[in-house]
Design a protein around this motif. Structure first.
Motif, short mmCIF file in Angstrom:
data_model
loop_
_atom_site.label_atom_id
_atom_site.label_comp_id
_atom_site.label_asym_id
_atom_site.label_seq_id
_atom_site.Cartn_x
_atom_site.Cartn_y
_atom_site.Cartn_z
N PRO A 69 -22.19 49.83 -46.07
CA PRO A 69 -22.87 48.58 -45.71
C PRO A 69 -22.42 48.10 -44.33
CG PRO A 69 -21.99 48.48 -47.95
CD PRO A 69 -21.41 49.71 -47.32
N SER A 76 -29.29 49.62 -45.03
CA SER A 76 -29.12 48.88 -46.29
C SER A 76 -29.89 49.50 -47.45
CB SER A 76 -29.54 47.41 -46.11
OG SER A 76 -30.90 47.32 -45.72
N THR A 80 -27.01 49.87 -50.02
CA THR A 80 -27.00 48.76 -50.98
C THR A 80 -28.10 48.90 -52.03
OG1 THR A 80 -26.17 47.31 -49.22
CG2 THR A 80 -27.04 46.25 -51.20
N THR A 81 -29.36 48.91 -51.60
CA THR A 81 -30.49 48.82 -52.53
C THR A 81 -30.52 49.99 -53.52
OG1 THR A 81 -31.76 47.68 -50.82
CG2 THR A 81 -32.99 48.56 -52.70
#
Length: 237
Positions: A69, A76, A80-81
């Motif tokens: 991140p 992202s 993250t996602t």
């Protein structure tokens, strides 16, 4: 211990390039790939066919920088996602060091374990995600070569460009077989040619009939990709 023996064979921390990359990150502030940890490799060593691929000699195993991140929100999607137990559970990339410092890394294999949170049809990975994985695997190959060239130039006392990014000009995907979720998959990206700021790359998405398949069983090519990527002009990134 069999797993420990295999980890010793693929541990990349002693490679010269890994040392250069660590120095590059500390001196430049760039977010770079990292040596894969035992925990990140372990899920693939429990699967016979991926364990066999990881047991190849002189293999460098990395955690791509796109998994980290960043304050800018860059990467992202993968950092993250898609980094959940229902999506991309585990991901590492591997390659072999070129014989000369000036040569590029010709191919990178990205290993993933897939949750069922990206299904299109039941138990089958959504086709758009297959294309996304191909694009990402191609990007991991490009980044590995950027890091290698950046580290080489720094070792020579030069000040290389920090332009690490590239942009997908086109990506053609052929869907051949379904990719099943709840299983491992590998994407093999290969560099074809470079002209100026343009790079052409191909990729194959491969999967075994099951995660318990014998290492000797043939992998199925589920999809292929062919793309062209354009690096930014020096003043654009």
């Amino acid at each position: 211990n069999h797993d420990t023996h295999m980890l010793n064979r693929v541990r990349p921390s002693h490679s010269v390039t890994s040392h250069w990359i660590r120095n590059m990150a500390s001196q430049s502030g760039l977010v770079t790939s990292k040596a894969a940890t035992a925990d990140s490799i372990a899920p693939f060593q429990r699967i016979p066919w991926t364990a066999k691929l990881l047991a190849q000699p002189d293999l460098v195993v990395r955690l791509p920088s796109s998994l980290v991140p960043k304050q800018t929100n860059e990467d992202s999607l993968f950092a993250t996602t898609l980094r959940t137990p229902l999506t991309l559970r585990d991901l590492v990339s591997t390659y072999k060091q070129p014989r000369s410092a000036e040569a590029i890394i010709s191919d990178v294999t990205t290993f993933c374990t897939l949750g069922n949170g990206m299904d299109g049809h039941p138990g089958l990975l959504h086709g758009g995600i297959i294309g996304t994985l191909i694009d990402e695997a191609m990007g991991i190959l490009q980044t590995a070569n950027f890091e290698r060239e950046y580290a080489r130039r720094m070792a020579l006392g030069e000040t290389p460009s920090k332009n690490m990014g590239s942009f997908t000009a086109y990506l053609n995907v052929q869907y051949l077989k379904p990719v099943r979720t709840g299983m491992a998959v590998v994407i093999v990206a290969k560099h074809v040619k470079r002209e100026g700021r343009k790079d052409w790359i191909t990729a194959e998405v491969k999967q075994a009939q099951s995660d318990q398949a014998s290492p000797e069983e043939s992998l199925v090519t589920c999809a292929t990709g062919e793309g062209m990527f354009v690096g930014p002009k020096p003043s654009k990134l």
